[in-house]
Write a protein that holds these residues in place. Structure first.
Motif, PDB file in Angstrom:
ATOM      1  N   GLU A 125      -2.194 -54.139  98.440  1.00 18.22           N
ATOM      2  CA  GLU A 125      -3.228 -54.779  99.251  1.00 18.22           C
ATOM      3  C   GLU A 125      -2.744 -54.916 100.698  1.00 18.22           C
ATOM      4  O   GLU A 125      -3.481 -54.607 101.641  1.00 18.22           O
ATOM      5  N   SER A 137      -7.611 -44.958 108.471  1.00 17.52           N
ATOM      6  CA  SER A 137      -7.786 -45.115 107.022  1.00 17.52           C
ATOM      7  C   SER A 137      -7.056 -44.008 106.265  1.00 17.52           C
ATOM      8  O   SER A 137      -6.475 -44.257 105.204  1.00 17.52           O
ATOM      9  N   GLU A 138      -7.093 -42.800 106.796  1.00 18.14           N
ATOM     10  CA  GLU A 138      -6.417 -41.675 106.127  1.00 18.14           C
ATOM     11  C   GLU A 138      -4.917 -41.963 106.001  1.00 18.14           C
ATOM     12  O   GLU A 138      -4.309 -41.727 104.956  1.00 18.14           O
ATOM     13  N   LEU A 141      -4.216 -44.733 103.497  1.00 19.06           N
ATOM     14  CA  LEU A 141      -4.337 -44.231 102.131  1.00 19.06           C
ATOM     15  C   LEU A 141      -3.088 -43.432 101.735  1.00 19.06           C
ATOM     16  O   LEU A 141      -2.578 -43.543 100.613  1.00 19.06           O
ATOM     17  N   ILE A 145      -0.448 -44.200  98.675  1.00 21.92           N
ATOM     18  CA  ILE A 145      -0.084 -43.199  97.660  1.00 21.92           C
ATOM     19  C   ILE A 145       1.426 -42.952  97.660  1.00 21.92           C
ATOM     20  O   ILE A 145       2.069 -42.898  96.600  1.00 21.92           O
ATOM     21  N   ALA A 148       3.304 -45.822  96.117  1.00 19.13           N
ATOM     22  CA  ALA A 148       3.205 -45.779  94.656  1.00 19.13           C
ATOM     23  C   ALA A 148       4.146 -44.718  94.082  1.00 19.13           C
ATOM     24  O   ALA A 148       4.802 -44.946  93.057  1.00 19.13           O
TER      25      ALA A 148
ATOM     26  N   PHE B 124      -2.607 -47.368  91.488  1.00 19.89           N
ATOM     27  CA  PHE B 124      -2.961 -47.320  92.914  1.00 19.89           C
ATOM     28  C   PHE B 124      -2.886 -45.888  93.453  1.00 19.89           C
ATOM     29  O   PHE B 124      -3.676 -45.489  94.300  1.00 19.89           O
ATOM     30  N   GLU B 125      -1.932 -45.121  92.939  1.00 24.24           N
ATOM     31  CA  GLU B 125      -1.861 -43.712  93.333  1.00 24.24           C
ATOM     32  C   GLU B 125      -3.109 -42.972  92.847  1.00 24.24           C
ATOM     33  O   GLU B 125      -3.726 -42.206  93.595  1.00 24.24           O
ATOM     34  N   GLY B 128      -6.123 -43.896  94.812  1.00 20.17           N
ATOM     35  CA  GLY B 128      -6.057 -43.305  96.152  1.00 20.17           C
ATOM     36  C   GLY B 128      -6.333 -41.815  96.167  1.00 20.17           C
ATOM     37  O   GLY B 128      -6.598 -41.231  97.224  1.00 20.17           O
ATOM     38  N   LYS B 129      -6.264 -41.183  95.006  1.00 18.77           N
ATOM     39  CA  LYS B 129      -6.394 -39.718  94.950  1.00 18.77           C
ATOM     40  C   LYS B 129      -7.766 -39.237  94.486  1.00 18.77           C
ATOM     41  O   LYS B 129      -7.914 -38.071  94.101  1.00 18.77           O
ATOM     42  N   SER B 137     -12.325 -41.796 102.729  1.00 15.55           N
ATOM     43  CA  SER B 137     -11.042 -42.509 102.779  1.00 15.55           C
ATOM     44  C   SER B 137     -11.264 -44.006 102.903  1.00 15.55           C
ATOM     45  O   SER B 137     -10.529 -44.804 102.313  1.00 15.55           O
ATOM     46  N   GLU B 138     -12.258 -44.402 103.680  1.00 15.91           N
ATOM     47  CA  GLU B 138     -12.550 -45.831 103.862  1.00 15.91           C
ATOM     48  C   GLU B 138     -12.872 -46.484 102.511  1.00 15.91           C
ATOM     49  O   GLU B 138     -12.391 -47.570 102.195  1.00 15.91           O
ATOM     50  N   LYS B 140     -12.085 -45.338  99.501  1.00 18.29           N
ATOM     51  CA  LYS B 140     -10.893 -45.315  98.634  1.00 18.29           C
ATOM     52  C   LYS B 140      -9.955 -46.461  98.982  1.00 18.29           C
ATOM     53  O   LYS B 140      -9.398 -47.124  98.101  1.00 18.29           O
ATOM     54  N   LEU B 141      -9.793 -46.703 100.262  1.00 17.40           N
ATOM     55  CA  LEU B 141      -8.929 -47.794 100.702  1.00 17.40           C
ATOM     56  C   LEU B 141      -9.486 -49.138 100.229  1.00 17.40           C
ATOM     57  O   LEU B 141      -8.740 -50.022  99.783  1.00 17.40           O
ATOM     58  N   VAL B 144      -8.725 -49.512  96.580  1.00 16.92           N
ATOM     59  CA  VAL B 144      -7.323 -49.895  96.375  1.00 16.92           C
ATOM     60  C   VAL B 144      -7.152 -51.394  96.622  1.00 16.92           C
ATOM     61  O   VAL B 144      -6.545 -52.119  95.815  1.00 16.92           O
ATOM     62  N   ILE B 145      -7.697 -51.881  97.732  1.00 19.39           N
ATOM     63  CA  ILE B 145      -7.540 -53.294  98.091  1.00 19.39           C
ATOM     64  C   ILE B 145      -8.223 -54.199  97.066  1.00 19.39           C
ATOM     65  O   ILE B 145      -7.654 -55.199  96.614  1.00 19.39           O
ATOM     66  N   LEU B 147      -8.954 -53.480  93.953  1.00 22.92           N
ATOM     67  CA  LEU B 147      -8.224 -53.400  92.681  1.00 22.92           C
ATOM     68  C   LEU B 147      -7.028 -54.349  92.717  1.00 22.92           C
ATOM     69  O   LEU B 147      -6.759 -55.079  91.754  1.00 22.92           O
TER      70      LEU B 147
END
Lengths: 297, 297
Positions: A125, A137-138, A141, A145, A148, B124-125, B128-129, B137-138, B140-141, B144-145, B147
């Motif tokens: 987080e 953001s890219e 991310l 990854i 992790a 998290f990986e 992110g994938k 990407s926004e 996905k980020l 992640v946050i 989650l």
């Protein structure tokens, strides 16, 4: 630590990091005992070598190291979680860490496991919340990854499993390196890469710095093994020769002390040659590298 | 599970999910024992209710549920890690889960702790994938946050801590709800939100679905407590009345059985009213909601 320049830099950012870690946990809306357990281990000191590498890498790119505060906090949370879980009775069963009772000795096993889980979870987080004005953001991310990967089965967890499986066995040099590269090397390496990613390094710069950090991590481990035999018991915080007592495979045992010292010098030279090829302002990173080779604890 | 429509949907996506989980772990370059321990618990069955909610939410938006496969896998990894750690001797000390020996009974405590750590980290990986053609990407980020928040001290870990602290105590209804909302509710809720985020839901749709999932989660827990007293021992997999034996606070104990059944109905009605306001194709989500109220295990 080190000369005046690195000393001042390390002290300044250590204080900033420790304040940031406290604030990050403090603001969680959660039962007090879990926050206390997280703060206890995050605040237990240590060299903060991973954050220092990240900050020094940003400095090498001429970027304000403060931009790395959240990434460094995330990495230190992952490192701290790994120490809490490693110390558990079913793992290394350690009562003391840096002279203080381990997390489970203070909070009990269940809370210690959950404090580790919480720090690991929170790290993602925190990494994801680097302000947009600092990085895209890219990139965030990618940081998530790669964190992790460095922490998981292809990194730290894989190294810990291999270490446990290798206990009481005579390891080959290859097996010993697998353990070190994964258990500690990948997260050290990621600390440098995270700084470089925030600095928007090119792919070739990332490769170059990854090679630097890989060799630095190996140097760090070889020096660890040497200090176990030649160090000052009070400085290293454990009895001299404890690796042999614990039947741990080490570089001096596999290579002789002379061979281990030569291997250390080789790794330091590899590290420095990658740094020197980078074209960056590497004075702090070079000093850290020299310190790894000459440290006494 | 449920009518023909939901049944076919649930079976299809359960198989896809389980194949995806196997593939994701299989491709890790890691010591075999840790991969085996991860696969063992991931493959131990269960209702896969969180992935089903995610897939059904995508369907409600008219989006191919397959786009949610990685997100659903990540959530199921987090759920599985929580079961492995909850079962540990220092936590609930369970020898069996779904009729099979728990992870630490098969692999030992150290590997079980690390398998949990590894699943949490990998989630998290995996999140992110998600391929770029499925989501930005926004987003996905944000996944992640969210989650991390659902799983961490402000979610599942916080609920587990409160549950442990509440053991053998008489809880108030408020304390009981805190535990349920955090220990299981937040990740259920996130399963719905993750589907909605991948479907590029508006913020008002996200709020609406969050409210739906919040009440569904509470309904699920109330029905759990009712089944403990009125269920069929063989179907629920534990002795009837075991909550009372374990001095666990429950809804029927706090509200009487009649009050608990009324509370269940209220929560189901709240859930459905939010669904009906959503303007989405909610037939599968409505069926899941009805199932929660009438399930017998």
């Amino acid at each position: 630590m080190g000369t005046g320049l690195l000393n001042a830099f390390a002290n300044e950012y250590k204080l900033l990091l420790e304040a940031e870690l406290r604030t990050l946990v403090d603001k969680l809306d959660a039962p007090p005992v879990i926050k206390d357990a997280m703060q206890y281990s995050l605040g237990a000191g240590g060299k903060r070598i991973r954050p220092l590498l990240l900050f020094a890498t940003l400095d090498a790119f001429g970027i304000d190291p403060k931009r790395g505060l959240l990434a460094a906090s995330a990495i230190e949370m992952v490192h701290t979680y790994s120490l809490i879980h490693d110390d558990l009775p079913s793992m290394d069963d350690d009562d003391l860490r840096r002279g203080k009772p381990t997390n489970h000795k203070v909070f009990g096993e269940a809370v210690a496991i959950l404090a580790g889980d919480a720090l690991l979870t929170y790290s993602f987080e925190v990494m994801g919340k680097i302000p947009n004005e600092y990085t895209s953001s890219e990139t965030k991310l990618r940081l998530v990854i790669e964190l992790a990967k460095a922490a998981g089965t292809e990194g730290m967890v894989g190294g810990q499993v291999a270490d446990m499986e290798g206990e009481e066995k005579d390891l080959t040099l290859e097996e010993l390196e697998y353990i070190h590269i994964h258990k500690t090397g990948k997260l050290l390496r990621f600390s440098v890469l995270a700084g470089a990613m925030i600095a928007e390094a090119s792919e070739s710069q990332l490769e170059n710095l990854a090679a630097f950090a890989h060799h630095l991590g190996l140097a760090f481990q070889i020096q660890d093994d040497i200090l176990d035999l030649e160090g000052n018991q009070e400085l290293i915080g454990k009895p001299v020769g404890s690796d042999a007592v614990n039947h741990k495979s080490t570089y001096p045992q596999l290579l002789s002390m002379e061979g281990a010292k030569k291997a250390l010098l080789n790794q330091i030279n590899f590290s420095k040659s990658f740094l020197n090829q980078s074209g960056l302002k590497t004075d702090l990173l070079l000093e850290i590298t020299d310190l790894v080779a000459s440290r006494d604890h």
